[in-house]
Design a protein around this motif. Structure first.
Motif, short mmCIF file in Angstrom:
data_model
loop_
_atom_site.label_atom_id
_atom_site.label_comp_id
_atom_site.label_asym_id
_atom_site.label_seq_id
_atom_site.Cartn_x
_atom_site.Cartn_y
_atom_site.Cartn_z
N GLY A 147 -18.29 49.00 -25.96
CA GLY A 147 -19.48 49.71 -25.51
C GLY A 147 -19.31 51.18 -25.20
O GLY A 147 -20.31 51.88 -25.05
N THR A 148 -18.08 51.67 -25.10
CA THR A 148 -17.90 53.09 -24.79
C THR A 148 -17.44 53.89 -26.00
O THR A 148 -17.20 55.09 -25.88
CB THR A 148 -16.87 53.28 -23.65
OG1 THR A 148 -15.62 52.72 -24.04
CG2 THR A 148 -17.36 52.62 -22.38
N GLY A 149 -17.29 53.25 -27.15
CA GLY A 149 -17.00 53.99 -28.37
C GLY A 149 -18.26 54.64 -28.90
O GLY A 149 -19.35 54.51 -28.34
N GLY A 150 -18.12 55.35 -30.02
CA GLY A 150 -19.27 56.02 -30.60
C GLY A 150 -20.39 55.07 -30.95
O GLY A 150 -21.55 55.27 -30.59
N ILE A 151 -20.04 53.97 -31.66
CA ILE A 151 -21.04 52.97 -32.03
C ILE A 151 -21.61 52.30 -30.79
O ILE A 151 -22.83 52.16 -30.63
CB ILE A 151 -20.41 51.91 -32.97
CG1 ILE A 151 -20.05 52.52 -34.32
CG2 ILE A 151 -21.36 50.71 -33.14
CD1 ILE A 151 -21.21 52.80 -35.23
N ALA A 168 -22.58 44.42 -23.05
CA ALA A 168 -21.53 45.16 -23.73
C ALA A 168 -20.17 44.74 -23.18
O ALA A 168 -20.05 44.34 -22.01
CB ALA A 168 -21.72 46.66 -23.55
N THR A 169 -19.15 44.83 -24.02
CA THR A 169 -17.77 44.62 -23.56
C THR A 169 -17.03 45.95 -23.65
O THR A 169 -17.35 46.81 -24.46
CB THR A 169 -17.04 43.58 -24.41
OG1 THR A 169 -16.91 44.05 -25.77
CG2 THR A 169 -17.76 42.25 -24.41
N ALA A 187 -22.23 44.04 -18.31
CA ALA A 187 -21.05 44.75 -18.78
C ALA A 187 -19.81 43.94 -18.40
O ALA A 187 -19.63 43.59 -17.23
CB ALA A 187 -20.98 46.15 -18.17
N LEU A 188 -18.97 43.64 -19.38
CA LEU A 188 -17.85 42.73 -19.19
C LEU A 188 -16.56 43.34 -19.72
O LEU A 188 -16.55 44.00 -20.76
CB LEU A 188 -18.12 41.42 -19.93
CG LEU A 188 -19.41 40.68 -19.54
CD1 LEU A 188 -19.76 39.64 -20.58
CD2 LEU A 188 -19.27 40.05 -18.16
N ASP A 189 -15.46 43.10 -19.00
CA ASP A 189 -14.14 43.53 -19.44
C ASP A 189 -13.62 42.51 -20.46
O ASP A 189 -13.52 41.32 -20.15
CB ASP A 189 -13.18 43.62 -18.26
CG ASP A 189 -11.88 44.32 -18.59
OD1 ASP A 189 -11.36 44.12 -19.71
OD2 ASP A 189 -11.36 45.05 -17.73
N TYR A 190 -13.30 42.96 -21.66
CA TYR A 190 -12.89 41.99 -22.69
C TYR A 190 -11.49 41.43 -22.45
O TYR A 190 -11.06 40.51 -23.14
CB TYR A 190 -13.02 42.58 -24.09
CG TYR A 190 -12.20 43.83 -24.40
CD1 TYR A 190 -10.81 43.82 -24.43
CD2 TYR A 190 -12.84 45.02 -24.72
CE1 TYR A 190 -10.09 44.95 -24.74
CE2 TYR A 190 -12.13 46.16 -25.05
CZ TYR A 190 -10.75 46.12 -25.06
OH TYR A 190 -10.04 47.26 -25.37
N HIS A 191 -10.78 41.96 -21.46
CA HIS A 191 -9.50 41.34 -21.08
C HIS A 191 -9.72 40.06 -20.28
O HIS A 191 -8.82 39.24 -20.15
CB HIS A 191 -8.65 42.33 -20.27
CG HIS A 191 -8.20 43.53 -21.06
ND1 HIS A 191 -8.73 44.79 -20.85
CD2 HIS A 191 -7.29 43.65 -22.06
CE1 HIS A 191 -8.16 45.64 -21.67
NE2 HIS A 191 -7.29 44.97 -22.42
N ASP A 192 -10.91 39.91 -19.70
CA ASP A 192 -11.27 38.71 -18.97
C ASP A 192 -11.95 37.72 -19.93
O ASP A 192 -12.05 37.97 -21.12
CB ASP A 192 -12.21 39.07 -17.82
CG ASP A 192 -11.58 40.04 -16.83
OD1 ASP A 192 -10.35 40.01 -16.67
OD2 ASP A 192 -12.34 40.85 -16.24
#
Length: 323
Positions: A147-151, A168-169, A187-192
């Motif tokens: 979610g924080t990349g350009g796309i 978003a992850t 908003a979720l951390d994809y490490h979790d």
């Protein structure tokens, strides 16, 4: 002219500044004097030899630029030498000049400088074309990975402007918070365990549309996360090209899995997409409904550093090469 060439497929050190012939615009094309070029994941894949350009397209890397029209090809109307422009490319952006079909060239958004504009059109065209492809609708729940990349940063805001609940992850607490600042409701951390987190946040229903840049690595979890009649569209392969698909799970949800590539679409389709970006997205950028992503500007000659930064995973937003 100067251009970035690849000495041999490999890491960022395979990139070098070289002298190559300046292209000439063919019929229906514009020659653009490049001011800045956006840097994308596809560029790093091409550098490694995994994403060759379409047949007949230059092997110079680069899918988007901003600059000034240097020459107008035969049968092109509405453009003059000196006009500022933004162009969506099939290749050739890492160079001082690039020839591009006129239908893939638009004027920059009002109030946006050319360097920043160089990092907008590939992202906008990718998101707009794919959301139309899967018929994203007002009131649906939408998930984007990264979610924080350009796309991702653009997709969060675009979906919110179209009345969606957005998930978003991202890869750190700071990036998760940035997703929320951009408008993500979830908003979720994809490490979790993001699959469990998403299930809880949607009361077990799942999401209607997923925009995925990971490919094989997330295929199973994405299907688990779809709601009934959900649609998964894969646009990137950062997590591999071959995955296992549980068809029974797909059947039970009457769900759809699809994949698209903007780069290999015919010029006529790209022209329609660029026109839609100019008419639908640019006004939202101009009036602030879509915030510009954070950007990192890197001088043209330091292209190796730009690719290292993108591949490090530490970057937030867009990287732009400046000439």
């Amino acid at each position: 002219m100067r251009a970035i060439t690849v000495t041999e497929p490999g890491g960022p050190d395979a990139l070098a500044v070289s002298e190559v012939p300046t292209p000439s615009p063919g019929e229906g094309e514009l020659l653009v004097n490049v001011v800045a070029a956006g840097v994308n994941r596809a560029d790093t894949l091409q550098r490694r030899g995994h994403y060759p350009p379409p047949k007949g397209v230059t092997d110079i890397i680069g899918l988007e630029v901003a600059g000034v029209v240097a020459e107008v090809g035969a049968s092109v109307e509405g453009w003059n030498a000196g006009d500022e422009c933004v162009a969506l490319l099939a290749g050739g952006g890492y160079a001082e000049y690039v020839a591009v079909p006129a239908g893939q060239v638009v004027r920059p958004p009002e109030g946006v400088d050319l360097v920043t504009a160089a990092g907008l059109i590939e992202v906008a065209a990718t998101v707009v074309s794919n959301m139309r492809h899967v018929h994203l609708a007002d009131g649906e729940t939408f998930l984007v990975h990264g979610g924080t990349g350009g796309i991702g940063a653009f997709a969060i805001q675009y979906a919110k402007q179209h009345g969606c609940r957005v998930a978003a992850t991202a890869g750190s607490p700071e990036k998760v918070e940035l997703c929320r600042e951009l408008g993500a409701d979830i908003a979720l951390d994809y490490h979790d365990d993001w699959v469990a987190g998403l299930k809880e946040a949607t009361d077990g229903r799942g999401v209607d549309v997923i925009l995925d840049v990971m490919g094989a690595k997330y295929l199973g979890d994405n299907v688990k996360s779809l709601a009934r009649l959900g649609r998964l569209v894969v646009i990137g392969l950062q997590g591999g090209v071959k995955g296992e698909l549980n068809l029974n799970a797909l059947l039970g949800k009457c769900a759809t899995v699809t994949a698209t590539s903007l780069r290999f679409r015919p010029a006529s389709e790209k022209a329609e997409i660029c026109a839609a970006v100019a008419s639908d997205v640019w006004p939202m950028v101009a009036d602030g409904r879509i915030r510009l992503a954070r950007e990192t500007r890197v001088p043209f000659a330091e292209v190796q550093r730009a690719h290292e930064l993108l591949e490090s995973g530490d970057n937030v937003g867009k990287i732009i090469l400046t000439l």
